[in-house]
Design a protein around this motif. Structure first.
Motif, PDB file in Angstrom:
ATOM      1  N   UNK A  34      15.414   0.619 -21.919  1.00  0.00           N
ATOM      2  CA  UNK A  34      15.850   1.148 -20.621  1.00  0.00           C
ATOM      3  C   UNK A  34      16.538   2.503 -20.765  1.00  0.00           C
ATOM      4  N   UNK A  35      16.397   3.332 -19.768  1.00  0.00           N
ATOM      5  CA  UNK A  35      16.885   4.708 -19.821  1.00  0.00           C
ATOM      6  C   UNK A  35      18.392   4.790 -20.047  1.00  0.00           C
ATOM      7  N   UNK A  36      19.158   3.962 -19.352  1.00  0.00           N
ATOM      8  CA  UNK A  36      20.616   4.032 -19.509  1.00  0.00           C
ATOM      9  C   UNK A  36      21.026   3.665 -20.933  1.00  0.00           C
ATOM     10  N   UNK A  37      20.370   2.669 -21.523  1.00  0.00           N
ATOM     11  CA  UNK A  37      20.685   2.294 -22.898  1.00  0.00           C
ATOM     12  C   UNK A  37      20.325   3.426 -23.854  1.00  0.00           C
ATOM     13  N   UNK A  38      19.183   4.069 -23.622  1.00  0.00           N
ATOM     14  CA  UNK A  38      18.788   5.194 -24.468  1.00  0.00           C
ATOM     15  C   UNK A  38      19.811   6.321 -24.369  1.00  0.00           C
ATOM     16  N   UNK A  39      20.289   6.590 -23.148  1.00  0.00           N
ATOM     17  CA  UNK A  39      21.296   7.646 -22.960  1.00  0.00           C
ATOM     18  C   UNK A  39      22.589   7.294 -23.676  1.00  0.00           C
TER      19      UNK A  39
END
Length: 328
Positions: free
Chosen positions: A299-304
């Motif tokens: 997921x994008x938030x986890x990657x960020x």
């Protein structure tokens, strides 16, 4: 000011709508071209029927027993309880026939647990079978439709008398899985995966504090009566974890592959992925390169969050920024 605000509003409307219309038009054009240029897989020729009424021959002398006390069965009902239909081949399995099962088939057998798939696969002329769900079975065969119909009826009658609770397609023994991994060992060693644990190979990237893991799992095959195993397939996986915290950074699982094709899958997909994710910078760049449509692996938030903790704050802002701009 009103005039300027009105102009600004009209420009904003156009800036929002026009790119979306262009994108939609592009998708439609791509879909049309895809349909026009994609060749349908040719339907393999079928053999002529072996008799005027193959189903009748399968039913001759049949005396099925109901699973429910006091219920009398008429074997001739299997003509409509079991049905067959032509199916356009798709995928590598090439199933070309759909066998349908009416609900009343439950009087003859529990088709989910009594081994209908195995019994049908044993019928002469049946090349492959997949019990897709309770009411349908996919078949690949060059037999005529009436002969496939007859084969399905014979299979159902067989498990009516002698159910097969142990499926032939089942998990591979751990020794078999280790043997498959043995066949990968040389290739993995050449690429720096020098640590082995069971059916997994590890490469430690000390400078990046990362460990890459390539492994095998979920092996299954068709266990024949003579002890041999056919159509053995395993799932190849790639993982990247932090060496110190053992935090999972990315994970990839490929479709179950014939054991004879594992080395090819390694060379074509798994090892290139390992090369492309051999550093923290490369992993974060992989995530950002998917913007604005898709961030691979997680997921994008986890990657960020991971990018920020690794010190790639600009990339983290990019990941979160695209997410926020896409909100309505």
């Amino acid at each position: 000011m009103r005039h300027r605000a009105g102009v600004r509003a009209r420009l904003s409307w156009r800036l929002l709508v026009v790119p979306r219309l262009a994108l939609a038009a592009g998708v439609i054009v791509w879909a049309v071209i895809r349909v026009l240029t994609t060749r349908r897989r040719p339907q393999p020729p079928r053999l002529a029927p072996t008799a005027d009424d193959p189903v009748g021959a399968a039913l001759a002398g049949a005396r099925p027993v109901s699973r429910f006390a006091g219920e009398a069965l008429d074997a001739d009902d299997l003509r409509w309880i079991v049905s067959v239909a032509e199916l356009e081949p798709a995928g590598e399995d090439g199933f070309n026939t759909a066998v349908g099962l009416d609900d009343t088939v439950s009087s003859y057998a529990d088709v989910a647990t009594d081994g209908l798939e195995d019994a049908l696969a044993d019928q002469p002329g049946i090349d492959a079978v997949e019990h897709a769900d309770r009411e349908s079975v996919l078949v690949r065969s060059a037999l005529s439709l009436p002969d496939v119909h007859a084969a399905a009826v014979r299979a159902l009658l067989a498990i009516n008398r002698q159910p097969r609770p142990v499926p032939r397609r089942r998990s591979l023994h751990p020794d078999v899985m280790r043997a498959v991994a043995d066949g990968m060992a040389a290739v993995m060693g050449e690429h720096g995966f020098t640590v082995r644990s069971g059916t997994s190979f590890h490469r430690v990237l000390a400078g990046e504090r990362l460990t890459q893991v390539v492994g095998l799992r979920d092996g299954a095959g068709h266990h024949n009566d003579d002890g041999t195993i056919s159509d053995a397939r395993v799932m190849l996986t790639v993982e990247v974890v932090t060496t110190d915290e053992r935090e999972h950074i990315l994970s990839m699982s490929y479709e179950p592959t014939p054991v004879t094709g594992i080395e090819d899958l390694l060379v074509r997909k798994a090892l290139p992925l390992c090369r492309a994710t051999a550093s923290r910078a490369a992993i974060v760049e992989r995530w950002v390169s998917g913007l604005p449509w898709h961030v691979p692996d997680r997921p994008r938030r986890e990657a960020a969050d991971i990018a920020a903790r690794w010190g790639f704050r600009g990339h983290a802002r990019d990941l979160l920024g695209h997410r926020n701009r896409r909100r309505p």
